[in-house]
Write a protein that holds these residues in place. Structure first.
Motif, PDB file in Angstrom:
ATOM      1  N   VAL A  81       4.908  16.992   1.798  1.00  0.00           N
ATOM      2  CA  VAL A  81       5.880  17.674   2.650  1.00  0.00           C
ATOM      3  C   VAL A  81       5.161  18.530   3.683  1.00  0.00           C
ATOM      4  CG1 VAL A  81       7.787  17.697   1.006  1.00  0.00           C
ATOM      5  CG2 VAL A  81       6.124  19.560   0.968  1.00  0.00           C
ATOM      6  N   PHE A  82       3.967  19.018   3.328  1.00  0.00           N
ATOM      7  CA  PHE A  82       3.203  19.835   4.261  1.00  0.00           C
ATOM      8  C   PHE A  82       2.520  18.993   5.336  1.00  0.00           C
ATOM      9  CE2 PHE A  82       2.668  23.300   0.807  1.00  0.00           C
ATOM     10  CZ  PHE A  82       3.904  23.819   1.123  1.00  0.00           C
ATOM     11  N   GLY A  83       2.593  17.699   5.218  1.00  0.00           N
ATOM     12  CA  GLY A  83       2.160  16.829   6.295  1.00  0.00           C
ATOM     13  C   GLY A  83       3.277  16.568   7.279  1.00  0.00           C
ATOM     14  N   VAL A  84       4.492  17.005   6.931  1.00  0.00           N
ATOM     15  CA  VAL A  84       5.664  16.819   7.788  1.00  0.00           C
ATOM     16  C   VAL A  84       6.064  18.137   8.441  1.00  0.00           C
ATOM     17  CG1 VAL A  84       8.080  16.090   7.863  1.00  0.00           C
ATOM     18  CG2 VAL A  84       6.465  14.913   6.357  1.00  0.00           C
ATOM     19  N   LYS A  85       6.132  19.213   7.644  1.00  0.00           N
ATOM     20  CA  LYS A  85       6.637  20.487   8.154  1.00  0.00           C
ATOM     21  C   LYS A  85       5.575  21.551   8.359  1.00  0.00           C
ATOM     22  CE  LYS A  85       9.177  23.091   5.438  1.00  0.00           C
ATOM     23  NZ  LYS A  85       8.438  24.383   5.423  1.00  0.00           N
ATOM     24  N   GLY A  86       4.396  21.378   7.775  1.00  0.00           N
ATOM     25  CA  GLY A  86       3.366  22.403   7.908  1.00  0.00           C
ATOM     26  C   GLY A  86       3.637  23.617   7.032  1.00  0.00           C
ATOM     27  N   THR A  87       2.638  24.457   6.887  1.00  0.00           N
ATOM     28  CA  THR A  87       2.791  25.711   6.160  1.00  0.00           C
ATOM     29  C   THR A  87       1.641  26.632   6.531  1.00  0.00           C
ATOM     30  OG1 THR A  87       3.222  26.694   3.980  1.00  0.00           O
ATOM     31  CG2 THR A  87       1.486  25.025   4.092  1.00  0.00           C
ATOM     32  N   TRP A  88       1.790  27.898   6.252  1.00  0.00           N
ATOM     33  CA  TRP A  88       0.803  28.902   6.641  1.00  0.00           C
ATOM     34  C   TRP A  88      -0.551  28.624   6.003  1.00  0.00           C
ATOM     35  CZ3 TRP A  88      -2.595  32.201   4.407  1.00  0.00           C
ATOM     36  CH2 TRP A  88      -3.068  33.276   5.180  1.00  0.00           C
TER      37      TRP A  88
ATOM     38  N   VAL B  24      -2.274  11.040   7.281  1.00  0.00           N
ATOM     39  CA  VAL B  24      -1.885   9.979   6.354  1.00  0.00           C
ATOM     40  C   VAL B  24      -0.561   9.361   6.782  1.00  0.00           C
ATOM     41  CG1 VAL B  24      -1.137   9.488   3.986  1.00  0.00           C
ATOM     42  CG2 VAL B  24      -3.192  10.860   4.389  1.00  0.00           C
ATOM     43  N   ALA B  25       0.392  10.196   7.180  1.00  0.00           N
ATOM     44  CA  ALA B  25       1.677   9.673   7.653  1.00  0.00           C
ATOM     45  C   ALA B  25       1.482   8.798   8.887  1.00  0.00           C
ATOM     46  CB  ALA B  25       2.634  10.824   7.957  1.00  0.00           C
ATOM     47  N   GLY B  26       0.613   9.234   9.791  1.00  0.00           N
ATOM     48  CA  GLY B  26       0.390   8.474  11.013  1.00  0.00           C
ATOM     49  C   GLY B  26      -0.289   7.142  10.770  1.00  0.00           C
ATOM     50  N   ILE B  27      -1.332   7.140   9.949  1.00  0.00           N
ATOM     51  CA  ILE B  27      -2.040   5.884   9.696  1.00  0.00           C
ATOM     52  C   ILE B  27      -1.162   4.913   8.905  1.00  0.00           C
ATOM     53  CG2 ILE B  27      -3.196   6.511   7.514  1.00  0.00           C
ATOM     54  CD1 ILE B  27      -5.731   5.192   8.646  1.00  0.00           C
ATOM     55  N   THR B  28      -0.257   5.444   8.088  1.00  0.00           N
ATOM     56  CA  THR B  28       0.692   4.607   7.361  1.00  0.00           C
ATOM     57  C   THR B  28       1.578   3.839   8.330  1.00  0.00           C
ATOM     58  OG1 THR B  28       0.716   6.051   5.418  1.00  0.00           O
ATOM     59  CG2 THR B  28       2.655   4.654   5.769  1.00  0.00           C
ATOM     60  N   LYS B  29       2.108   4.534   9.325  1.00  0.00           N
ATOM     61  CA  LYS B  29       2.998   3.879  10.289  1.00  0.00           C
ATOM     62  C   LYS B  29       2.253   2.822  11.103  1.00  0.00           C
ATOM     63  CE  LYS B  29       6.130   7.817  10.781  1.00  0.00           C
ATOM     64  NZ  LYS B  29       7.374   7.099  10.417  1.00  0.00           N
ATOM     65  N   SER B  30       1.044   3.153  11.543  1.00  0.00           N
ATOM     66  CA  SER B  30       0.270   2.191  12.318  1.00  0.00           C
ATOM     67  C   SER B  30      -0.061   0.952  11.493  1.00  0.00           C
ATOM     68  CB  SER B  30      -1.027   2.851  12.820  1.00  0.00           C
ATOM     69  OG  SER B  30      -1.814   1.923  13.532  1.00  0.00           O
ATOM     70  N   ALA B  31      -0.493   1.164  10.249  1.00  0.00           N
ATOM     71  CA  ALA B  31      -0.845   0.027   9.394  1.00  0.00           C
ATOM     72  C   ALA B  31       0.370  -0.818   9.058  1.00  0.00           C
ATOM     73  CB  ALA B  31      -1.515   0.534   8.118  1.00  0.00           C
TER      74      ALA B  31
ATOM     75  N   CYS C  80      11.359  -2.498   3.117  1.00  0.00           N
ATOM     76  CA  CYS C  80      10.881  -1.162   3.485  1.00  0.00           C
ATOM     77  C   CYS C  80       9.404  -1.208   3.856  1.00  0.00           C
ATOM     78  CB  CYS C  80      11.059  -0.171   2.329  1.00  0.00           C
ATOM     79  SG  CYS C  80      12.771   0.060   1.803  1.00  0.00           S
ATOM     80  N   THR C  81       9.093  -0.779   5.043  1.00  0.00           N
ATOM     81  CA  THR C  81       7.691  -0.577   5.430  1.00  0.00           C
ATOM     82  C   THR C  81       7.632   0.466   6.533  1.00  0.00           C
ATOM     83  OG1 THR C  81       5.596  -1.720   5.880  1.00  0.00           O
ATOM     84  CG2 THR C  81       7.472  -2.349   7.238  1.00  0.00           C
ATOM     85  N   GLY C  82       6.541   1.237   6.549  1.00  0.00           N
ATOM     86  CA  GLY C  82       6.347   2.257   7.570  1.00  0.00           C
ATOM     87  C   GLY C  82       7.022   3.580   7.300  1.00  0.00           C
ATOM     88  N   GLY C  83       7.785   3.678   6.223  1.00  0.00           N
ATOM     89  CA  GLY C  83       8.532   4.889   5.945  1.00  0.00           C
ATOM     90  C   GLY C  83       7.700   5.957   5.247  1.00  0.00           C
ATOM     91  N   ILE C  84       8.084   7.217   5.458  1.00  0.00           N
ATOM     92  CA  ILE C  84       7.505   8.360   4.751  1.00  0.00           C
ATOM     93  C   ILE C  84       8.617   8.903   3.868  1.00  0.00           C
ATOM     94  CG2 ILE C  84       6.211  10.494   4.965  1.00  0.00           C
ATOM     95  CD1 ILE C  84       4.980   8.082   6.473  1.00  0.00           C
ATOM     96  N   TYR C  85       8.474   8.764   2.556  1.00  0.00           N
ATOM     97  CA  TYR C  85       9.572   9.036   1.630  1.00  0.00           C
ATOM     98  C   TYR C  85       9.372  10.387   0.950  1.00  0.00           C
ATOM     99  CZ  TYR C  85      10.694   4.167   2.419  1.00  0.00           C
ATOM    100  OH  TYR C  85      11.020   2.980   3.022  1.00  0.00           O
TER     101      TYR C  85
ATOM    102  N   ILE D 244       0.854  -1.177   0.000  1.00  0.00           N
ATOM    103  CA  ILE D 244       0.000   0.000   0.000  1.00  0.00           C
ATOM    104  C   ILE D 244       0.893   1.231   0.000  1.00  0.00           C
ATOM    105  CG2 ILE D 244      -1.732   1.329   1.277  1.00  0.00           C
ATOM    106  CD1 ILE D 244      -2.662  -1.360   2.492  1.00  0.00           C
ATOM    107  N   VAL D 245       0.666   2.124  -0.956  1.00  0.00           N
ATOM    108  CA  VAL D 245       1.394   3.386  -1.025  1.00  0.00           C
ATOM    109  C   VAL D 245       0.391   4.515  -0.841  1.00  0.00           C
ATOM    110  CG1 VAL D 245       2.870   4.910  -2.394  1.00  0.00           C
ATOM    111  CG2 VAL D 245       3.131   2.425  -2.584  1.00  0.00           C
ATOM    112  N   ASN D 246       0.565   5.284   0.218  1.00  0.00           N
ATOM    113  CA  ASN D 246      -0.295   6.420   0.498  1.00  0.00           C
ATOM    114  C   ASN D 246       0.423   7.712   0.142  1.00  0.00           C
ATOM    115  OD1 ASN D 246      -2.264   4.699   1.649  1.00  0.00           O
ATOM    116  ND2 ASN D 246      -1.213   4.744   3.621  1.00  0.00           N
ATOM    117  N   ILE D 247      -0.302   8.650  -0.449  1.00  0.00           N
ATOM    118  CA  ILE D 247       0.301   9.925  -0.810  1.00  0.00           C
ATOM    119  C   ILE D 247       0.061  10.931   0.311  1.00  0.00           C
ATOM    120  CG2 ILE D 247       0.457  11.769  -2.512  1.00  0.00           C
ATOM    121  CD1 ILE D 247       1.379   9.002  -3.502  1.00  0.00           C
TER     122      ILE D 247
END
Length: 256
Positions: free
Chosen positions: A144-151, A163-170, A242-247, A138-141
């Motif tokens: 970068v704004f899910g990692v660092k945020g923006t205005w 999405v990043a969080g549910i990827t790691k849990s799954a 590779c599993t659980g990574g955010i690339y 499973i590849v979730n999109i």
């Protein structure tokens, strides 16, 4: 080049244009059976027919990622047509630029239900099929704004961080089922959605898109094919550990 992908089946949400269409073409070129899904039925049908015309195997199915019923139907159709589901690419998404204090319930619900709940519903539908197939990827999109945020992108950033969080849990949950779960965090990609996003970005008084591009270590917009190249690697056996990574695929934004 990716011989191990031949004969596998991929379901792609948001596959009618942009990154999703690019991923569909790239996977088909590697011998993957492709299920193109979207709410843009005419464009999605055209992508599937193009793949068929080039000798690939593809079908199109309507999918609103917010709909559990649609997801159930798509996964069932994929198994009926191609016998199994090996790959899920949760690509569909929308962009909104509104700060917390002016973000309406309606717009919050729209972005969360599409970008985050859509990913959840896709994984929930696909995991049983992947178990039946003996495993999958499973590849979730994310973004970068899910990692660092923006205005100003309150809902969008929240959805992509989710999405990043549910990827790691799954990834932790389904490793024993031989199902790998990873996420990609792109920055700006040259697609029709970016053209729409630039209109939204213009609302941000603290952000200039051209200046932002020029400040990146690699000072240009990514091509959809460059993201597809990463997708091919992540769904292939070359990334089997590779599993659980955010690339990130971001021109170096997150390095600074």
């Amino acid at each position: 080049m990716f011989e191990d992908l031949a004969g596998k089946t991929a379901v792609i949400s948001g596959g009618a244009r942009g990154q999703g269409a690019s991923h569909a073409r790239a996977l088909s070129a590697a011998g993957v059976n492709v299920v193109v899904t979207d709410i843009r039925d005419e464009l999605g049908t055209a992508v599937a027919e193009e793949i068929q015309g080039n000798g690939g195997k593809a079908i199109y199915r309507h999918l609103d990622v917010r709909s559990t019923e649609d997801w159930t139907t798509v996964i069932a159709d994929a198994e009926k047509e191609f016998g199994k589901v090996d790959i899920l690419l949760n690509n569909a998404g929308i962009v909104m630029c509104e700060p917390v204090d002016s973000l309406s319930d309606e717009n919050w619900d729209a972005v969360i239900n599409t970008n985050l709940a859509g990913v959840f519903r896709g994984m929930r539908a696909a995991v049983p099929a992947m178990r039946r197939a003996g495993g999958g990827v499973i590849v979730n999109i994310s973004s970068v704004f899910g990692v660092k945020g923006t205005w100003g992108y309150a809902g969008y950033v929240a959805s992509k961080a989710g999405v990043a969080g549910i990827t790691k849990s799954a990834a932790l949950t389904y490793a024993a089922d031989n199902i790998r779960v990873v996420a990609i965090a792109p920055s700006s990609v040259d697609t029709p959605m970016l053209d729409e996003e630039k209109v939204i970005m213009a609302q941000n008084p603290y952000f200039d898109f051209d200046e932002w591009m020029a400040s990146q270590p690699i000072p240009r917009i990514a091509t959809a094919q460059e993201v597809s190249d990463l997708v091919l690697y992540l769904v292939s056996d070359r990334s089997r550990y590779c599993t659980g990574g955010i690339y990130p695929i971001d021109g170096g934004i997150l390095a600074g």
